[in-house]
Design a protein around this motif. Sequence first.
Motif, short mmCIF file in Angstrom:
data_model
loop_
_atom_site.label_atom_id
_atom_site.label_comp_id
_atom_site.label_asym_id
_atom_site.label_seq_id
_atom_site.Cartn_x
_atom_site.Cartn_y
_atom_site.Cartn_z
N THR A 102 -44.46 -5.64 -10.21
CA THR A 102 -44.23 -6.30 -11.49
C THR A 102 -44.13 -7.81 -11.28
N ILE A 103 -44.20 -8.54 -12.38
CA ILE A 103 -44.11 -10.00 -12.31
C ILE A 103 -42.81 -10.42 -11.64
N ALA A 104 -41.72 -9.78 -12.04
CA ALA A 104 -40.43 -10.14 -11.46
C ALA A 104 -40.43 -9.90 -9.94
N ASP A 105 -40.99 -8.76 -9.53
CA ASP A 105 -41.04 -8.46 -8.10
C ASP A 105 -41.90 -9.47 -7.35
N ASN A 106 -42.98 -9.91 -8.01
CA ASN A 106 -43.83 -10.92 -7.41
C ASN A 106 -43.04 -12.19 -7.11
N LYS A 119 -28.73 -9.67 -3.85
CA LYS A 119 -29.55 -9.13 -4.93
C LYS A 119 -29.30 -9.83 -6.26
N ASP A 120 -28.03 -10.04 -6.56
CA ASP A 120 -27.69 -10.61 -7.86
C ASP A 120 -28.18 -12.04 -7.99
N VAL A 121 -28.04 -12.79 -6.90
CA VAL A 121 -28.50 -14.18 -6.93
C VAL A 121 -30.01 -14.21 -7.12
N ILE A 122 -30.70 -13.32 -6.40
CA ILE A 122 -32.16 -13.26 -6.53
C ILE A 122 -32.55 -12.95 -7.97
N LYS A 123 -31.82 -12.02 -8.57
CA LYS A 123 -32.11 -11.65 -9.96
C LYS A 123 -32.00 -12.88 -10.87
N GLU A 124 -30.92 -13.63 -10.68
CA GLU A 124 -30.71 -14.83 -11.48
C GLU A 124 -31.84 -15.83 -11.27
N LEU A 125 -32.20 -16.03 -9.98
CA LEU A 125 -33.23 -17.00 -9.64
C LEU A 125 -34.56 -16.62 -10.27
N VAL A 126 -34.90 -15.34 -10.17
CA VAL A 126 -36.17 -14.87 -10.73
C VAL A 126 -36.18 -15.13 -12.23
N TYR A 127 -35.06 -14.85 -12.87
CA TYR A 127 -34.99 -15.08 -14.31
C TYR A 127 -35.19 -16.56 -14.63
N LEU A 128 -34.52 -17.42 -13.85
CA LEU A 128 -34.64 -18.86 -14.06
C LEU A 128 -36.08 -19.33 -13.94
#
Lengths: 253, 378
Positions: A102-106, A119-128
């Motif tokens: 998916t785009i987020a995984d990319n 994991k949580d930080v990565i999630k935030e970063l991807v969203y940003l």
Amino acid sequence: MAEKQSVSAISARNISAGYAEQIVIRDISFEIPKGEVFAIMGRSGCGKTTLFKVMVGLLKPLKGEIYYGASKMEPISENPQLGILRKLGVLFQGGALFSSMTIADNVALPLRQLTSLSKDVIKELVYLKLDLVGLSDSARKLPDELSGGMKKRAALARALALDPEILFFDEPSTGLDPLTSAELDQTILNINSSIRTTIVVITHELRSAFAIADRAILLDPVDKTVIAQGPPQELRDCSTDQRVRNFFQGHGG
Amino acid sequence: MFQIKSKQKSFDELLIEIEGSISVENAAFVNDELTRILESQPLKNMELDLVGINYLDGSGIAVIRNFVRNSNMLRNTVTLSNVPAEAKRFLETKQCQINESTSILEGIDEPDFSEQVGQGLLVLKQSAYDIITFLGAVIEAFVTGFRRSASIKWDGFTRIFEKAGVDAVPIVVILSLLMGAILAFQAAIQLRKFGANIFVADLVSLSICLEMGPLLTALIMSGRSGAGYAAHIGSMQVSEEIDALRVLGIDPVLYLVCPRIIAVALAAPCLTLLADVMGIIGGCLVAGFSLDVTPATYFNQVKKVLEISDVLKGLTKSFIFGIQIAGIGCLRGFQVRGGAESVGAATTSAVVTCIFVLTVTNAVFAVLFYYFPRIWSF
């Protein structure tokens, strides 16, 4: 020279490159200062993409060297310079998104592989990052489900994932309508002005070169080397070289 | 639509007049007509008058050029008159004579024998070089991967293992069941003659565990996983995804190849064990139905003749087969250059190479096990 080196983000010295006995570009030298938007221009077949591949280490030059700051770039296949690669963000012509993710995984891939962030930080970063390119709604889509412009933006988000100091764009406007490509240009400028990222754009689009580039070099398919160097407006208005004039006039610029 | 009139203009000159339109729909008829005139006329001087032409497209021009060239070959002189202005630059007599477009559609000349042998040797050298470099890269990746195990995260490993292993279960079950049954049937015909029915258990269990199980599983996996990896990595190569990994600083071999090799190397013995069991059951069914050997007798005999070392020998082989299948699939994927056609070729080549390498390896194992029969016996 020593002083100049310290301010240049990238310096190319006497680069010659080609494939199997056929030289595509020869003897190309230039300096790109930190924070500049630099365009590599020229007609199709003049070796823009070859030069780009040499610069990011995908192709071994026949001669010459590329320096990022004080460190020398080596071909990735022989001696990958992870320190340099870490500072580069590259947007490929077709986006080169990993089609099975998916785009987020990319966007998350470089973060997961190259950092030890949680994991949580990565999630935030991807969203940003997705928010920055305006794709936060499409995070869970696969690349195939996106339009051409969205793919480019997603690839841009991935290139920005590690906050690179230098961003490469290989023909960013390919396959985009003028409006979308102007939007992309605006995004490029925003990135450049907000975080002073050095940006290298490979393009044959005069419009976008004029819009974004501080300086440009012009390659020629016959001479296989740089025929002009300077701010694009200056090249258009002041050059006396017939080849340069042809290039700018031929495009109706 | 069109009309061709030919009449004798003077004692040695023929006048051909074409009227109407020549387009792609009727160009073939015009061509036939002109050829007929050309072949039937004894006159050597011709004039082709295009005055009545009101439409002429590319095929029409080609027909006229063809006519001019053919007449030149017969040493006739042709003059064109009243050529439409738009067609003039294509129909100048001089150009029709000089331009040799006849050979452009014939394929590229085949190189002669020695050249082909030379090219073949170069390809052989290149592929040997590729294989050795690839092997080196894989070993290097494994070494770095183990050394700094924190730096590599195979987030997709379970998915890869599932695809290579679990998803192959149904086909492995069916094919090995049938394979066991087939072996038993073949044996039944011979064994019945001697009243040696019970030995069907020996034959089926030994040949399934030592040879058929590992090989059958490996062949299925090379068709599924080997070809799949070649296609997947090949298309990633085409769409610059591999380059993207490289410039991200991620080693594509470490990220793509290593997990696949481990997945297939682990899945292959599991599937082989399953194939062994199913093959023996298949043999049992046939033995029960057509040889009057009860399942109890059958399995008793299997227990007597089949040693744990036989099964382990088979599993060792399939572990090695697994490494080879994944490695070959990925190698062929990385060798893709160019477009979609090349991906197809890589897929085919992956399967063919797998079959070849598997058979050769199997032969090596056969010799090895012949000279060291006590391997794996406790």
